[in-house]
Design an enzyme around this catalytic site. Structure first.
Site, PDB file in Angstrom:
ATOM      1  N   CYS A  46       0.946  -1.087   0.343  1.00 20.37           N
ATOM      2  CA  CYS A  46      -0.273  -0.244   0.175  1.00 20.37           C
ATOM      3  C   CYS A  46       1.133   1.227  -0.147  1.00 20.37           C
ATOM      4  O   CYS A  46       0.198   1.908  -0.613  1.00 20.37           O
ATOM      5  CB  CYS A  46      -1.228   0.116   1.425  1.00 20.37           C
ATOM      6  SG  CYS A  46      -1.503  -1.221   1.394  1.00 20.37           S
ATOM      7  N   ASP A 139     -21.257  12.741 -14.136  1.00 19.38           N
ATOM      8  CA  ASP A 139     -23.031  12.017 -14.466  1.00 19.38           C
ATOM      9  C   ASP A 139     -22.587  10.880 -12.693  1.00 19.38           C
ATOM     10  O   ASP A 139     -23.606  10.828 -12.482  1.00 19.38           O
ATOM     11  CB  ASP A 139     -22.684  11.302 -15.123  1.00 19.38           C
ATOM     12  CG  ASP A 139     -22.258  10.104 -15.703  1.00 19.38           C
ATOM     13  OD1 ASP A 139     -21.469   9.250 -15.070  1.00 19.38           O
ATOM     14  OD2 ASP A 139     -22.875   8.908 -16.259  1.00 19.38           O
TER      15      ASP A 139
HETATM   16  C1  BEZ Z   1       0.741  -4.398   2.117  1.00 20.63           C
HETATM   17  O1  BEZ Z   1      -0.043  -3.529   1.492  1.00 20.63           O
HETATM   18  O2  BEZ Z   1       1.326  -5.235   1.565  1.00 20.63           O
HETATM   19  C2  BEZ Z   1      -0.377  -5.945   1.930  1.00 20.63           C
HETATM   20  C3  BEZ Z   1      -1.754  -5.743   2.870  1.00 20.63           C
HETATM   21  C4  BEZ Z   1      -1.820  -6.696   3.688  1.00 20.63           C
HETATM   22  C5  BEZ Z   1      -1.766  -8.252   2.850  1.00 20.63           C
HETATM   23  C6  BEZ Z   1      -0.675  -8.637   1.786  1.00 20.63           C
HETATM   24  C7  BEZ Z   1       0.466  -7.042   1.372  1.00 20.63           C
END
Ligand code: BEZ
Length: 223
Positions: A46, A139
């Site tokens: 992330c 929209d």
């Molecule tokens: C990550 O963002 O690294 C991750 C988050 C949840 C499960 C696996 C990877």
């Protein structure tokens, strides 16, 4: 499981975000919108994704696309995590990112939008949010949805590419072929008869001959 299908209107939810409380329709205004969800704050994949999204923010802005992320965890965690994301990008470690992150600590929105990944669970056994990409048109209807499991990071260049295709095909009676990029030739959509296609695309329509004799592979320069 509740969720969103192509053509559905975005729910007008209220949420706390790192940029304050929002109502989703007001946030979108008349712009295109992209909502991308994340399993958890302070996670490696992330962090790389949000870093890339931040770097690409000027490209989304050029295309009149408002970006918004969602992660479980609260606003304070999101703000602390934002510092890590900026540091990962090699920027000053401030709490500022060019888009808000929605706090969905109770997963209410993730459930409403069909975002949970049943295979990835937190320490308490609760399912994590999958990596969803929703693109909404001006929209407020859903134009594109891509769903990745928590363990596979997205390709934000691909997301920009599909935004280019969505915006082009919203205005013109064309479709974009495999691996299309901005500036490449496009296809005339099958419902347009040849005589109409000639008028619509004055730069020319090239039809590829095929063994079937059917004249459906019709190219034209990108309008
Ligand atoms: C990550 O963002 O690294 C991750 C988050 C949840 C499960 C696996 C990877």
């Amino acid at each position: 499981m509740p969720g969103l299908l192509l053509g559905d209107e975005a729910p007008n939810f209220e949420a706390d975000t790192t940029h304050g409380r929002i109502r989703f329709h007001d946030f979108l205004g008349d712009s295109w919108g992209i909502l991308f969800s994340h399993p958890r704050d302070f996670t490696p994949v992330c962090t790389t994704e949000l870093g890339r999204a931040a770097k690409l923010a000027p490209e989304f802005r050029k295309r009149n696309v408002k970006m918004i992320a969602l992660s479980i965890d609260d606003v304070n965690d999101h703000l602390a995590w934002s510092k890590d994301i900026n540091a990962y990008n090699g920027d000053e470690p401030t709490e500022k990112l060019p888009f808000p992150i929605i706090a969905d600590a109770k997963r209410n929105l993730a459930i409403q939008l069909g975002m949970l990944d049943p295979d990835e669970r937190d320490k308490e056994g609760m399912p994590l949010t999958a990596r969803v990409v929703f693109v909404f048109g001006p929209d407020k209807k859903l134009k594109l949805s891509i769903l990745y499991p928590a363990t596979t990071g997205r390709n934000f260049d691909e997301i920009l590419r599909v935004v280019d295709s969505l915006q082009l095909t919203a205005k013109n009676k064309v479709a974009t072929p495999v691996d299309w990029k901005r500036g490449d030739r496009v296809m005339v959509i099958p419902s347009i008869p040849d005589d109409e296609a000639k008028k619509l695309f004055p730069e020319g329509v090239f039809t590829k001959e095929l063994p079937s004799g059917k004249k459906y592979l019709r190219y034209t320069p990108q309008p």
